[in-house]
Design an enzyme around this catalytic site. Structure first.
Site, PDB file in Angstrom:
ATOM      1  N   SER A 145       0.869  -1.180   0.000  1.00 37.72           N
ATOM      2  CA  SER A 145       0.000   0.000   0.000  1.00 37.72           C
ATOM      3  C   SER A 145       0.901   1.223   0.000  1.00 37.72           C
ATOM      4  CB  SER A 145      -0.852   0.000   1.277  1.00 37.72           C
ATOM      5  OG  SER A 145      -1.348   1.297   1.548  1.00 37.72           O
ATOM      6  N   TYR A 158      -2.125  -1.114  10.413  1.00 39.59           N
ATOM      7  CA  TYR A 158      -2.121  -1.291   8.954  1.00 39.59           C
ATOM      8  C   TYR A 158      -0.799  -0.772   8.367  1.00 39.59           C
ATOM      9  CZ  TYR A 158      -3.817  -1.067   4.113  1.00 39.59           C
ATOM     10  OH  TYR A 158      -3.985  -1.238   2.765  1.00 39.59           O
TER      11      TYR A 158
HETATM   12  P1  NAD Z   1     -11.323  -6.038  -0.120  1.00 36.49           P
HETATM   13  O1  NAD Z   1     -11.828  -5.833   1.251  1.00 36.49           O
HETATM   14  O2  NAD Z   1     -12.273  -6.074  -1.243  1.00 36.49           O
HETATM   15  O3  NAD Z   1     -10.416  -7.342  -0.220  1.00 36.49           O
HETATM   16  C1  NAD Z   1      -9.798  -7.989   0.845  1.00 36.49           C
HETATM   17  C2  NAD Z   1     -10.029  -9.480   0.689  1.00 36.49           C
HETATM   18  O4  NAD Z   1      -9.264 -10.180   1.681  1.00 36.49           O
HETATM   19  C3  NAD Z   1     -11.495  -9.874   0.882  1.00 36.49           C
HETATM   20  O5  NAD Z   1     -11.891 -10.696  -0.192  1.00 36.49           O
HETATM   21  C4  NAD Z   1     -11.480 -10.650   2.193  1.00 36.49           C
HETATM   22  O6  NAD Z   1     -12.437 -11.687   2.273  1.00 36.49           O
HETATM   23  C5  NAD Z   1     -10.079 -11.223   2.177  1.00 36.49           C
HETATM   24  N1  NAD Z   1      -9.613 -11.615   3.510  1.00 36.49           N
HETATM   25  C6  NAD Z   1      -9.680 -10.910   4.662  1.00 36.49           C
HETATM   26  N2  NAD Z   1      -9.155 -11.633   5.682  1.00 36.49           N
HETATM   27  C7  NAD Z   1      -8.759 -12.818   5.138  1.00 36.49           C
HETATM   28  C8  NAD Z   1      -8.153 -13.989   5.670  1.00 36.49           C
HETATM   29  N3  NAD Z   1      -7.823 -14.083   6.972  1.00 36.49           N
HETATM   30  N4  NAD Z   1      -7.893 -15.009   4.826  1.00 36.49           N
HETATM   31  C9  NAD Z   1      -8.210 -14.935   3.502  1.00 36.49           C
HETATM   32  N5  NAD Z   1      -8.774 -13.845   2.952  1.00 36.49           N
HETATM   33  C10 NAD Z   1      -9.053 -12.808   3.765  1.00 36.49           C
HETATM   34  O7  NAD Z   1     -10.269  -4.841  -0.350  1.00 36.49           O
HETATM   35  P2  NAD Z   1      -9.169  -4.647  -1.482  1.00 36.49           P
HETATM   36  O8  NAD Z   1      -9.017  -3.198  -1.655  1.00 36.49           O
HETATM   37  O9  NAD Z   1      -9.420  -5.492  -2.648  1.00 36.49           O
HETATM   38  O10 NAD Z   1      -7.862  -5.145  -0.712  1.00 36.49           O
HETATM   39  C11 NAD Z   1      -6.950  -6.071  -1.261  1.00 36.49           C
HETATM   40  C12 NAD Z   1      -5.549  -5.722  -0.796  1.00 36.49           C
HETATM   41  O11 NAD Z   1      -5.175  -4.468  -1.340  1.00 36.49           O
HETATM   42  C13 NAD Z   1      -5.370  -5.594   0.714  1.00 36.49           C
HETATM   43  O12 NAD Z   1      -4.131  -6.180   1.090  1.00 36.49           O
HETATM   44  C14 NAD Z   1      -5.333  -4.103   0.931  1.00 36.49           C
HETATM   45  O13 NAD Z   1      -4.609  -3.737   2.091  1.00 36.49           O
HETATM   46  C15 NAD Z   1      -4.631  -3.657  -0.338  1.00 36.49           C
HETATM   47  N6  NAD Z   1      -4.816  -2.251  -0.664  1.00 36.49           N
HETATM   48  C16 NAD Z   1      -6.029  -1.771  -1.053  1.00 36.49           C
HETATM   49  C17 NAD Z   1      -6.168  -0.421  -1.350  1.00 36.49           C
HETATM   50  C18 NAD Z   1      -7.461   0.188  -1.790  1.00 36.49           C
HETATM   51  O14 NAD Z   1      -7.559   1.423  -1.837  1.00 36.49           O
HETATM   52  N7  NAD Z   1      -8.478  -0.574  -2.116  1.00 36.49           N
HETATM   53  C19 NAD Z   1      -5.057   0.431  -1.244  1.00 36.49           C
HETATM   54  C20 NAD Z   1      -3.841  -0.104  -0.848  1.00 36.49           C
HETATM   55  C21 NAD Z   1      -3.731  -1.443  -0.571  1.00 36.49           C
END
Ligand code: NAD
Length: 261
Positions: A145, A158
Site C-alpha cells: 500500500s 495497517y
Molecule cells: P477487499 O476488502 O475487497 O479485499 C480484501 C479481501 O481479503 C477480501 O476478499 C477478504 O475476504 C479477504 N480476507 C480478509 N481476511 C482474510 C483472511 N484471513 N484469509 C483470507 N482472505 C481474507 O479490499 P481490497 O481493496 O481489494 O484489498 C486487497 C488488498 O489491497 C489488501 O491487502 C489491501 O490492504 C490492499 N490495498 C487496497 C487499497 C485500496 O484502496 N483498495 C489500497 C492499498 C492497498
C-alpha cells in the site's frame, strides 16, 4: 496482453472481492489457470469462476484463512492437484480498521498484523518452498500500500503491516534471486473496492481523499490488475524487489502541487 502467462498457474488470496477479484479476471484474460482463494464469500465464488472462464482462463476456488498455516498449505496443494503446478503467487488478502492508537486493542493489532503481514509471509514461504523443490522460476507478488511509505494516523497496525511487507518483499527478493524467483510488491493508492466502501459513500470524505491524488480520481481495480499481470509476465523478467506504486501520484507530495510549498 502477455503470452508468457498463458497456462501459468496463479494463486490469488482474498480473490472474491476488490483487487483480488479484478486480478483473477485479468489473469483469466491472459489465459492463465487461476486459483481463487476466498474467505467467507461462498455465494460469490461460482460467479467469479465463471467470470474468469469467460475472460479466457481456467479457474477453481478454495476457501481458506491466510492467517492459518494449514489453510495456506492447502491452497498450494489445491493448485498443484488441480492445475499441476504453481507459477505465480499473489498475496493479496488484507484488512484494516480505524482506531486511535491509544485505544487500539492487542486483539485488533494482532488481527491486522496476522492477516496483512504474517498471512503474506505464509503465502511467500509455501510458494517459495514449492518453487524451489520443483525448480520453478516463479513470481511472487505481495499487495502492499502507499502506507508502506506514508504514515497513517489511526491505522498504525495497517501502516506497520505494509511497512513490513515492503522489507519482507525486498529481503525475499534478495534471498531467492539466485534461483530465478522474483518477489515484488504493488503499492496501490486509493482504489474503489469494498475496503473503502464506507469512506467513499460519504461525499466529504471522498472529496478529501481525491484532494490527495494529483491525478484527481480514485483508482479502478483493473488499474492494479494491470500492474500484477505485468509483474508476473516475462516482460518483467529482470524486475525483483520492486515496489510498484500505482497511486495516481499520491506518494509525490501532493501538498506541493502547482505553486504550493
Ligand atoms: P477487499 O476488502 O475487497 O479485499 C480484501 C479481501 O481479503 C477480501 O476478499 C477478504 O475476504 C479477504 N480476507 C480478509 N481476511 C482474510 C483472511 N484471513 N484469509 C483470507 N482472505 C481474507 O479490499 P481490497 O481493496 O481489494 O484489498 C486487497 C488488498 O489491497 C489488501 O491487502 C489491501 O490492504 C490492499 N490495498 C487496497 C487499497 C485500496 O484502496 N483498495 C489500497 C492499498 C492497498
Amino acid at each position: 496482453m502477455y503470452p508468457s502467462l498463458e497456462g501459468k498457474v496463479v494463486v490469488i488470496t482474498g480473490a472474491a472481492t476488490g483487487l483480488g477479484r479484478a486480478m483473477a479476471v485479468r489473469f483469466g484474460a491472459e489465459k492463465a489457470k487461476v486459483v481463487i482463494n476466498y474467505f467467507n464469500e461462498e455465494q460469490e465464488v461460482q460467479a467469479i469462476i465463471e467470470e474468469v472462464e469467460q475472460a479466457g482462463g481456467s479457474a477453481t476456488a478454495i476457501q481458506g484463512d491466510v492467517t492459518k498455516e494449514a489453510d495456506v498449505k492447502r491452497m498450494i496443494d489445491h493448485a498443484v492437484k488441480t492445475f499441476g503446478s504453481l507459477d505465480v503467487m499473489v498475496n493479496n488478502a488484507g484488512i484494516e480498521n480505524e482506531v486511535p492508537s491509544e485505544d487500539l486493542s492487542l486483539e485488533d493489532w494482532n488481527k491486522v498484523i496476522s492477516t496483512n503481514l504474517t498471512g503474506q509471509f505464509l503465502g511467500c514461504r509455501e510458494a517459495l518452498d514449492y518453487m524451489l523443490k520443483n525448480d520453478i522460476k516463479g513470481s511472487i507478488i505481495n499487495m502492499s500500500s502507499v502506507h508502506q511509505e506514508i504514515p497513517w494516523p489511526h491505522f498504525v497496525h495497517y501502516a506497520a503491516s505494509k511497512g513490513g511487507v515492503k522489507l519482507m518483499t525486498e529481503t525475499l527478493a534478495l534471498e531467492f534471486a539466485p534461483h530465478g524467483i522474483r518477489v515484488n510488491c504493488i503499492a496501490p493508492g486509493a482504489i474503489d473496492t469494498p475496503i473503502n466502501a464506507e469512506k467513499f459513500e460519504d461525499p466529504e470524505l471522498k472529496k478529501g481523499v481525491i484532494e490527495l491524488i494529483p491525478m484527481g480520481y480514485i483508482g479502478k481495480p483493473e488499474e492494479i490488475a494491470a500492474c500484477a499481470v505485468w509483474l508476473a509476465s516475462n516482460e518483467a523478467s529482470y524486475v525483483t524487489g520492486l515496489t510498484l506504486f500505482a497511486d495516481g501520484g499520491m506518494t509525490q507530495y501532493p501538498g506541493f502541487q502547482a505553486g504550493k510549498g
